[in-house]
Design a protein around this motif. Sequence first.
Motif, mmCIF file in Angstrom:
data_model
loop_
_atom_site.group_PDB
_atom_site.id
_atom_site.type_symbol
_atom_site.label_atom_id
_atom_site.label_comp_id
_atom_site.label_asym_id
_atom_site.label_seq_id
_atom_site.Cartn_x
_atom_site.Cartn_y
_atom_site.Cartn_z
ATOM 1 N N ALA A 140 47.411 40.594 7.768
ATOM 2 C CA ALA A 140 47.063 40.798 6.361
ATOM 3 C C ALA A 140 48.313 40.798 5.484
ATOM 4 O O ALA A 140 48.350 40.152 4.421
ATOM 5 N N PHE A 141 49.345 41.505 5.918
ATOM 6 C CA PHE A 141 50.572 41.557 5.131
ATOM 7 C C PHE A 141 51.296 40.213 5.133
ATOM 8 O O PHE A 141 51.901 39.835 4.117
ATOM 9 N N SER A 142 51.263 39.491 6.241
ATOM 10 C CA SER A 142 51.885 38.164 6.284
ATOM 11 C C SER A 142 51.253 37.245 5.252
ATOM 12 O O SER A 142 51.946 36.512 4.530
ATOM 13 N N PHE A 143 49.922 37.283 5.183
ATOM 14 C CA PHE A 143 49.215 36.466 4.194
ATOM 15 C C PHE A 143 49.547 36.918 2.778
ATOM 16 O O PHE A 143 49.816 36.092 1.888
ATOM 17 N N SER A 191 56.099 36.284 -7.285
ATOM 18 C CA SER A 191 55.745 37.154 -8.402
ATOM 19 C C SER A 191 56.254 38.563 -8.140
ATOM 20 O O SER A 191 56.712 38.890 -7.048
ATOM 21 N N ALA A 192 56.170 39.394 -9.176
ATOM 22 C CA ALA A 192 56.586 40.794 -9.038
ATOM 23 C C ALA A 192 55.735 41.528 -8.017
ATOM 24 O O ALA A 192 56.201 42.487 -7.383
ATOM 25 N N TRP A 193 54.491 41.085 -7.849
ATOM 26 C CA TRP A 193 53.625 41.718 -6.854
ATOM 27 C C TRP A 193 54.192 41.538 -5.446
ATOM 28 O O TRP A 193 53.885 42.318 -4.546
ATOM 29 N N GLY A 194 55.011 40.509 -5.250
ATOM 30 C CA GLY A 194 55.621 40.303 -3.945
ATOM 31 C C GLY A 194 56.487 41.477 -3.537
ATOM 32 O O GLY A 194 56.525 41.849 -2.356
ATOM 33 N N LEU A 195 57.171 42.096 -4.501
ATOM 34 C CA LEU A 195 57.991 43.270 -4.199
ATOM 35 C C LEU A 195 57.117 44.460 -3.816
ATOM 36 O O LEU A 195 57.451 45.217 -2.900
ATOM 37 N N VAL A 196 55.995 44.611 -4.511
ATOM 38 C CA VAL A 196 55.068 45.708 -4.194
ATOM 39 C C VAL A 196 54.533 45.542 -2.774
ATOM 40 O O VAL A 196 54.505 46.496 -1.983
ATOM 41 N N VAL A 197 54.126 44.320 -2.439
ATOM 42 C CA VAL A 197 53.607 44.047 -1.102
ATOM 43 C C VAL A 197 54.699 44.240 -0.059
ATOM 44 O O VAL A 197 54.441 44.758 1.038
ATOM 45 N N ALA A 198 55.933 43.845 -0.386
ATOM 46 C CA ALA A 198 57.043 43.996 0.550
ATOM 47 C C ALA A 198 57.273 45.464 0.907
ATOM 48 O O ALA A 198 57.490 45.811 2.074
ATOM 49 N N PHE A 199 57.228 46.339 -0.093
ATOM 50 C CA PHE A 199 57.400 47.772 0.185
ATOM 51 C C PHE A 199 56.195 48.331 0.941
ATOM 52 O O PHE A 199 56.346 49.223 1.783
ATOM 53 N N LEU A 218 60.592 36.575 1.058
ATOM 54 C CA LEU A 218 60.262 36.091 2.389
ATOM 55 C C LEU A 218 61.392 36.373 3.369
ATOM 56 O O LEU A 218 61.160 36.797 4.507
ATOM 57 N N ALA A 219 62.624 36.120 2.929
ATOM 58 C CA ALA A 219 63.773 36.305 3.811
ATOM 59 C C ALA A 219 63.930 37.771 4.219
ATOM 60 O O ALA A 219 64.132 38.093 5.396
ATOM 61 N N ALA A 220 63.835 38.683 3.247
ATOM 62 C CA ALA A 220 64.048 40.107 3.528
ATOM 63 C C ALA A 220 62.941 40.679 4.411
ATOM 64 O O ALA A 220 63.219 41.432 5.357
ATOM 65 N N THR A 221 61.686 40.350 4.117
ATOM 66 C CA THR A 221 60.586 40.885 4.924
ATOM 67 C C THR A 221 60.602 40.300 6.333
ATOM 68 O O THR A 221 60.239 40.985 7.292
ATOM 69 N N GLY A 222 61.030 39.043 6.467
ATOM 70 C CA GLY A 222 61.134 38.455 7.798
ATOM 71 C C GLY A 222 62.168 39.167 8.643
ATOM 72 O O GLY A 222 61.922 39.501 9.809
#
Length: 223
Positions: free
Chosen positions: A62-65, A73-81, A196-200
Amino acid sequence: MNTPMYRASATTAVPTLTVNRVLRNTYALLAMLFVFGGITAYAAQAAHIRLGFLPFIIGIFAFSFAIGATRNSAWGLVVAFGFAGFLGVFTGGNVDAILYQYRNGGELVAASFGLTAGIFLALSAYAMTTKRDFSGWFAFLGVGTLAILGAIILNFFLQIPALSLALSTMVILLACGWIIWQTQMIVRGGETNYILAATGLLADIFVLFNNLLALLGFGFGED
């Protein structure tokens, strides 16, 4: 080990300023995500929260998707945390299990953390300085990840200890491979999205820690 979502070419022509910006942003975000994941891991361990295997697998997909969908987008940072917190909760449960099961559990956790930090720094430095091109590893790492994930799911039902140890060893090797590949992708301009790089890289660090902890517990745990 992250779900493969990167472009498979490390030779893309990208301006040096862009590469430096991505590299700087990646490690700044990685540091913040790691701290947040560490806090949630501590909280989960203190509260004795243990995340089940199936919820973990579902959460990873789910988080990968979600990360892939919101990466620009800014939501990417929210999802990353959110992803960092999710990994932290899972890790905190594993740490709690080790502390409960072994008299020297604290030493095992410390050793696993030290080994993880040392391996990550060494592999990152190697990937940044070597002239060898690792872009061809993408297919191998991707197929290997899916194969081992399938074996892990199968062993969840079989519960074979020897297979669990073998899988942990292979997962550690794959995580090391992903760290090298992902780091070189950033340095050589193949990855220009720092979320993508940081979460990977964060996923690789947590995978490395958890599997080292499992191996150390089996080999050096004192009942």
